[in-house]
Design an enzyme around this catalytic site. Sequence first.
Site, short mmCIF file in Angstrom:
data_model
loop_
_atom_site.label_atom_id
_atom_site.label_comp_id
_atom_site.label_asym_id
_atom_site.label_seq_id
_atom_site.Cartn_x
_atom_site.Cartn_y
_atom_site.Cartn_z
CG HIS A 246 60.28 33.35 -19.89
ND1 HIS A 246 59.95 34.16 -20.95
CD2 HIS A 246 61.41 33.86 -19.35
CE1 HIS A 246 60.86 35.12 -21.05
NE2 HIS A 246 61.75 34.96 -20.08
CD GLU A 305 67.23 33.99 -13.19
OE1 GLU A 305 68.38 33.64 -13.51
OE2 GLU A 305 66.95 35.09 -12.74
N1 ACO Z 1 55.19 28.07 -10.56
C1 ACO Z 1 53.87 27.85 -10.45
N2 ACO Z 1 52.93 28.44 -11.19
C2 ACO Z 1 53.36 29.33 -12.10
C3 ACO Z 1 54.71 29.61 -12.30
C4 ACO Z 1 55.65 28.94 -11.49
N3 ACO Z 1 56.95 29.15 -11.61
N4 ACO Z 1 54.83 30.52 -13.28
C5 ACO Z 1 53.59 30.82 -13.69
N5 ACO Z 1 52.70 30.09 -12.98
C6 ACO Z 1 51.28 30.06 -13.13
C7 ACO Z 1 50.59 31.23 -12.39
O1 ACO Z 1 50.32 30.90 -11.06
C8 ACO Z 1 49.36 31.40 -13.21
O2 ACO Z 1 48.44 30.39 -12.88
P1 ACO Z 1 46.87 30.69 -12.74
O3 ACO Z 1 46.46 31.22 -14.09
O4 ACO Z 1 46.28 29.39 -12.38
O5 ACO Z 1 46.76 31.75 -11.68
C9 ACO Z 1 49.83 31.11 -14.65
O6 ACO Z 1 50.95 30.27 -14.51
C10 ACO Z 1 50.21 32.37 -15.39
O7 ACO Z 1 51.04 33.17 -14.55
P2 ACO Z 1 51.41 34.66 -14.88
O8 ACO Z 1 51.91 35.30 -13.63
O9 ACO Z 1 50.33 35.34 -15.62
O10 ACO Z 1 52.57 34.44 -15.90
P3 ACO Z 1 53.68 35.48 -16.26
O11 ACO Z 1 53.93 35.34 -17.68
O12 ACO Z 1 53.36 36.83 -15.78
O13 ACO Z 1 54.88 34.92 -15.36
C11 ACO Z 1 56.99 34.60 -14.45
C12 ACO Z 1 56.18 34.84 -15.73
C13 ACO Z 1 56.87 35.84 -13.57
C14 ACO Z 1 58.46 34.40 -14.82
C15 ACO Z 1 56.45 33.36 -13.72
O14 ACO Z 1 56.52 32.22 -14.54
C16 ACO Z 1 57.14 33.11 -12.39
O15 ACO Z 1 56.77 33.74 -11.39
N6 ACO Z 1 58.17 32.19 -12.34
C17 ACO Z 1 58.88 31.94 -11.11
C18 ACO Z 1 59.97 33.00 -10.91
C19 ACO Z 1 61.10 32.84 -11.90
O16 ACO Z 1 61.59 31.77 -12.17
N7 ACO Z 1 61.54 34.00 -12.42
C20 ACO Z 1 62.63 34.06 -13.40
C21 ACO Z 1 62.09 34.33 -14.77
S1 ACO Z 1 63.37 34.23 -16.00
C22 ACO Z 1 64.13 35.73 -15.96
O17 ACO Z 1 63.56 36.74 -15.60
C23 ACO Z 1 65.55 35.80 -16.36
#
Ligand code: ACO
Length: 393
Positions: A246, A305
């Site tokens: 998140h 989720e």
């Molecule tokens: N699985 C694996 N790696 C992840 C995940 C994940 N679910 N989430 C973040 N990371 C990693 C990224 O790959 C990144 O790694 P790196 O720095 O080595 O490249 C690091 O964590 C930071 O990622 P960002 O994209 O900068 O984090 P951000 O805060 O933008 O992401 C998000 C938030 C989009 C929700 C992300 O965690 C994600 O894609 N999760 C999976 C999709 C999901 O569950 N979405 C629902 C969110 S809850 C809602 O909206 C109600």
Amino acid sequence: MISGLDGVVAAETILSDVDGQAGRLIIRGHSLDDLVTHSTYEDVLALLWEGLFKDSPSATDMLALLGQARQTVFVHLNAADTQLLGQPTLDAVRALVARLPDGDDVDSALQLVAAPAVFTPGILRLQNGLAPIQPSAKLNNAADMLHMLHGELPTSEQSASLDRYLVTASDHGLNASTFAARVVASTRAGLASATLAAMSALKGPLHGGAPGPVLDTLDSIGNAEDAIEWLEDALNRGERLMGFGHRIYRVRDPRADAIKQAIQHLADVGQVDPKRLQLAEAVETAALELLARKKPDRPLQTNLEFYTALLLEALGFPREAFTCVFAAGRAGGWIAHAREQTLNGRLIRPQSRYVGPKPRPQSPSEGSYVPVASNASASGSRSSVRSSGIPER
Ligand code: ACO
């Protein structure tokens, strides 16, 4: 420039506060724990909208008013033709929402909250060759959604668990869809426009489109013993694990626990497949262990989720409709934010930093710019094209 506007404060709000360090969500002065225990979705809607309309409904009136709004919007299901029904469920629901008046009064707002609650089961039934079920104004929103989906009254545990989900999803700070709603509202467009923008932002798998893929993950893993290997392969391919991580929370999302409790209540009365729940718990444990190992610098925890997927599946919603059910809850928050923005905010208009090529200095031999439009009008075309070949906007 701040990538993804991370940490940027873009609005002041009295509506909700997300504390990502403590794992706490507050909605208008009440903790989520308190709201899911003591309030219905209608109560929370009245709370969110208090003072934002000249005639904001009280919690006591909200049940009947929202029920009437469900009955009002039901007629729009008549417009669901073959082409619309051939679209993914969220796109079909959004197309019907676009038929609603773009007002900024409380009646328009009630219809926009009622719309996903009525259109989602109605479209699902039509897509399966079944007639939509008329809404009942006597039921609350959650119970009526299940009634309209299945054609029979839900058990009290089923309607209570969906109600808890709608409360949990109702508002959550300046998430992507709420921000989209506020941007549109800041232009003084109506509430339907703001809601449509928000629904479109919600659709993506990084936001509200995640719970369907959570079930795809569980199906693909199949057995708890295979979870670690499957998830590790996915991470090695650079994929994200759906239902984890998140932008704000650095600890467990409090909404995940609220929904897990709802599933537990259903499981206690035999309304959740225990094998499915065990698999989900094993996958969650494996995913958290792997994420901690592979991404040690980024605390990644279970988000809303993950267990939402299990709950909505147990309630009989197909996975392609999960985002529509999310919209049925979040619509209340979108509208509150849109109203707050309209009443107190300015036009939202940030800047971009240009990093493209600079114009080439013109040599005298290249001559001066000749608009092709003059040639185009001679040939009867009305489009205007620069000499570079790039259409003018
Ligand atoms: N699985 C694996 N790696 C992840 C995940 C994940 N679910 N989430 C973040 N990371 C990693 C990224 O790959 C990144 O790694 P790196 O720095 O080595 O490249 C690091 O964590 C930071 O990622 P960002 O994209 O900068 O984090 P951000 O805060 O933008 O992401 C998000 C938030 C989009 C929700 C992300 O965690 C994600 O894609 N999760 C999976 C999709 C999901 O569950 N979405 C629902 C969110 S809850 C809602 O909206 C109600």
